[in-house]
Design a protein around this motif. Structure first.
Motif, PDB file in Angstrom:
ATOM      1  N   ASP A  63       1.580  -3.378  12.384  1.00 51.81           N
ATOM      2  CA  ASP A  63       1.033  -4.695  12.028  1.00 51.81           C
ATOM      3  C   ASP A  63       1.024  -5.679  13.199  1.00 51.81           C
ATOM      4  OD1 ASP A  63       0.770  -3.761   9.476  1.00 51.81           O
ATOM      5  OD2 ASP A  63       2.682  -4.567   8.790  1.00 51.81           O
ATOM      6  N   GLU A  64       2.043  -5.607  14.056  1.00 51.55           N
ATOM      7  CA  GLU A  64       2.177  -6.651  15.074  1.00 51.55           C
ATOM      8  C   GLU A  64       2.013  -6.154  16.513  1.00 51.55           C
ATOM      9  OE1 GLU A  64       5.827  -8.763  14.388  1.00 51.55           O
ATOM     10  OE2 GLU A  64       5.428  -8.862  12.226  1.00 51.55           O
ATOM     11  N   HIS A  65       2.164  -4.841  16.707  1.00 54.38           N
ATOM     12  CA  HIS A  65       2.117  -4.350  18.087  1.00 54.38           C
ATOM     13  C   HIS A  65       0.967  -3.384  18.353  1.00 54.38           C
ATOM     14  CE1 HIS A  65       5.895  -6.402  18.638  1.00 54.38           C
ATOM     15  NE2 HIS A  65       6.375  -5.789  17.574  1.00 54.38           N
ATOM     16  N   GLY A  66       0.071  -3.256  17.377  1.00 50.58           N
ATOM     17  CA  GLY A  66      -1.198  -2.559  17.616  1.00 50.58           C
ATOM     18  C   GLY A  66      -1.128  -1.044  17.705  1.00 50.58           C
ATOM     19  N   LEU A  67      -0.176  -0.439  16.991  1.00 55.50           N
ATOM     20  CA  LEU A  67      -0.071   1.026  17.050  1.00 55.50           C
ATOM     21  C   LEU A  67      -1.381   1.710  16.645  1.00 55.50           C
ATOM     22  CD1 LEU A  67       1.699   3.573  17.391  1.00 55.50           C
ATOM     23  CD2 LEU A  67       2.432   3.285  15.021  1.00 55.50           C
ATOM     24  N   GLY A  68      -2.101   1.087  15.714  1.00 61.16           N
ATOM     25  CA  GLY A  68      -3.358   1.685  15.236  1.00 61.16           C
ATOM     26  C   GLY A  68      -4.432   1.776  16.306  1.00 61.16           C
ATOM     27  N   TYR A  69      -4.296   0.998  17.375  1.00 55.76           N
ATOM     28  CA  TYR A  69      -5.295   1.080  18.447  1.00 55.76           C
ATOM     29  C   TYR A  69      -5.180   2.390  19.220  1.00 55.76           C
ATOM     30  CZ  TYR A  69      -6.757  -3.778  17.952  1.00 55.76           C
ATOM     31  OH  TYR A  69      -7.283  -4.943  17.478  1.00 55.76           O
ATOM     32  N   CYS A  70      -3.988   2.946  19.219  1.00 58.13           N
ATOM     33  CA  CYS A  70      -3.776   4.182  19.978  1.00 58.13           C
ATOM     34  C   CYS A  70      -4.527   5.318  19.305  1.00 58.13           C
ATOM     35  CB  CYS A  70      -2.282   4.488  20.029  1.00 58.13           C
ATOM     36  SG  CYS A  70      -1.933   6.147  20.652  1.00 58.13           S
ATOM     37  N   ASN A  71      -5.401   5.982  20.064  1.00 65.03           N
ATOM     38  CA  ASN A  71      -6.075   7.146  19.480  1.00 65.03           C
ATOM     39  C   ASN A  71      -5.590   8.445  20.141  1.00 65.03           C
ATOM     40  OD1 ASN A  71      -7.445   6.917  21.898  1.00 65.03           O
ATOM     41  ND2 ASN A  71      -9.476   7.220  21.023  1.00 65.03           N
ATOM     42  N   ILE A  72      -4.346   8.407  20.553  1.00 64.82           N
ATOM     43  CA  ILE A  72      -3.560   9.565  20.992  1.00 64.82           C
ATOM     44  C   ILE A  72      -4.337  10.507  21.918  1.00 64.82           C
ATOM     45  CG2 ILE A  72      -1.727   9.607  19.279  1.00 64.82           C
ATOM     46  CD1 ILE A  72      -4.366  11.769  18.265  1.00 64.82           C
TER      47      ILE A  72
END
Lengths: 278, 255
Positions: free
Chosen positions: B200-209
């Protein structure tokens, strides 16, 4: 001595990515000299080859999906009424006779979903098909990027559910491999080259399934205190070793599935007879 | 054995700059940083370059060598194509200060945004006791030398300046993973859910591994496989897995 000044095209791409204001003014999108595109081209070629072959077989392979005692992995379990009779096999006709399309389409959704949401394949197709990024330190062509923060890519988070489905599917394919120890009449205690093909395939499929990152998390990765769960820690250690080979297992199992199907197809279409060992 | 090499080094500042050619002597066993120092000593005394330990442990001499993010002190000349020009630029994700030196303040800002280790209640410093099995994972992440090459190569911020406010980057998502795996971190007791806030706050979802961070890490940390993907799975536990949610509600699973 000077080889470059800020070129005219820099203005066009200004304010984006590596050309953003304040960053070093370098016109080129990247300065890599190696063949950074080669892995991406090979990955795309490999995936396209499999997609083309499996699409053809899934839609048009029903009548060559079974060559007793071997069944193609694309058609097992067979959940529609239009399946060939597989002695002792998983032809369960759960969908009844209203399903007139190829029964492979029903079951292939699960392995397709498992591989589509797999952490390795995501890397592979994001790089190869979507250039996001094309390679490390090579600027991507997209003006915007939101990653996996919103639909549809946020759905990648369902990977663990496809992992759950992959376990019974692998179990059924294991049973199919065991059924390979029969002859064409269904008598046990026989083995042919096809048995070996099915066995290698199922070992690779289990290897790929067990090396999955979601599996690694579920068996123990989610724990904070390994010392309080020695059995799960041991399992996590094993899965971690496999997980380090996840990419290799992904490719090996992908090709083994295709080659197993090809072997059954060649037998069923009468191209050659299965060499019997005993 | 010595030979003459052509080095193309970016020189300039935030206002503009250019790649400048240097003919420079290279000796057996040298690394790129040795050659840069020779350029500095013999041809361009005002060439700005940040360096310190020359041993791959301080993380200061990060740059891009032939377009690849690397430590200059850990890049042997013998590993580069012989006879070809060696191009050196500053890291292209961060604002340039001068020549090869960039302003990596973005990373310090992100470091400050990660809530620190929360000491467990009733355990004084010096009384912490942990099993080796419980700290193995976190110790891998502690090898980080903060060279910021992973942050530099990550396309989420490298190619999209606008994502910088929302995305902590691989180094600091790894920091969250380290703390979330820490056997004594009591963040959850104080109401801080590191798994959910990573998303929610540190953008983990942006990482596309896509693993570029792992590829460039000079310490060989498996950032993607051992930190980012496990953190994504932990976020799934919190946000996308109703079975885990239900289990935690009825007391079958602890957080």
């Amino acid at each position: 001595m000077t080889t470059e000044t800020r070129p005219p095209e820099a203005a066009e791409t200004a304010a984006r990515g590596v050309h953003s204001p304040g960053r070093a003014a370098i016109a080129q999108r990247h300065l890599r000299l190696d063949r950074w595109w080669l892995p991406q081209v090979m990955t795309a070629a490999g995936l396209l080859l499999f997609i083309g072959y499996s699409t053809w077989r899934a839609f048009f392979g029903l009548h060559t999906s079974y060559a007793a005692p071997y069944v193609s992995p694309f058609y097992s379990p067979c959940l529609a009424a239009n399946c060939p009779t597989m002695k002792g096999g998983a032809d369960w006709a759960l969908f009844g006779s209203w399903w007139q399309l190829s029964p492979a389409l029903i079951v292939l959704i699960f392995p397709l979903g498992f591989r589509l949401t797999c952490y390795y394949y995501r890397k592979a197709y994001y790089r190869s098909f979507w250039s996001s990024p094309p390679a490390c330190a090579v600027a991507e062509p997209h003006a915007k990027y939101t990653g996996e923060t919103r639909l549809p890519l946020i759905l990648q988070n369902v990977h663990r559910y496809f992992f759950y489905f992959a376990i019974p599917v692998a179990g059924i394919l294991t049973w199919d491999a065991i059924l390979g120890f029969r002859d064409a009449q269904g008598r046990w205690g026989h083995m042919g080259l096809g048995t070996l093909v099915l066995l290698v395939n199922i070992v690779l499929i289990w290897g790929y399934t067990a090396s999955c990152h979601s599996c690694r998390h579920i068996v123990g990765g989610r724990l904070r205190h390994f010392s309080k769960h020695p059995v799960r820690y041991r399992m996590w250690t094993w899965v971690s070793k496999l997980n380090a080979r996840h990419m290799q297992l992904a490719w090996a199992s992908l090709f083994s599935v295709g080659l197993t199907d090809l072997y059954v197809y060649l037998l069923a279409s009468g191209a050659f007879s299965d060499p019997r060992f005993f | 054995m010595s030979y003459e090499a052509t080095f193309r080094v970016w020189r300039g500042d935030a206002e503009g700059g250019e790649l400048t050619d240097f003919q420079v002597e290279v000796n057996d066993g040298e690394v790129v940083l040795d050659v840069v120092h020779r350029i500095q000593a013999t041809q361009a005394p005002d060439l700005a370059v940040r360096w310190n330990c020359k041993a791959g442990k301080c993380g200061s001499c990060s740059a891009e060598i032939n377009g690849r993010p690397r430590l200059m002190c850990m890049t042997r000349m013998s590993t580069l194509p012989a006879g070809e020009t060696v191009t050196i630029t500053p890291m292209r994700t961060f604002p340039v200060l001068r020549d090869l030196v960039t302003d990596v303040g973005f990373n310090y800002q992100k470091a400050r945004e990660i809530p620190a280790f929360v000491p467990p209640q009733g355990v004084k410093p010096g009384e912490y006791r942990m099993q080796q099995a419980d700290v193995n994972r976190s110790q891998e992440f502690r090898k980080c030398i903060e060279c910021f090459l992973c942050q530099d190569t990550c396309h989420v911020v490298r190619d999209h300046e606008e994502n910088k406010p929302a995305f902590a980057g691989p180094r600091f998502l790894m920091r969250i993973a380290e703390l979330d795996m820490h056997p004594l971190d009591a963040a959850a007791d104080s109401g801080l859910d590191r798994k959910a806030t990573a998303q929610d706050e540190h953008g983990l979802g942006y990482c596309n591994i896509t693993k570029c961070c792992t590829e460039v890490c000079p310490e060989g940390i498996k950032i993607t496989d051992n930190a980012l993907i496990p953190l994504k799975e932990r976020a799934v536990d919190r946000k996308y897995d109703p079975l885990v949610w239900l289990g935690s509600k009825i007391g079958l699973r602890r957080g």
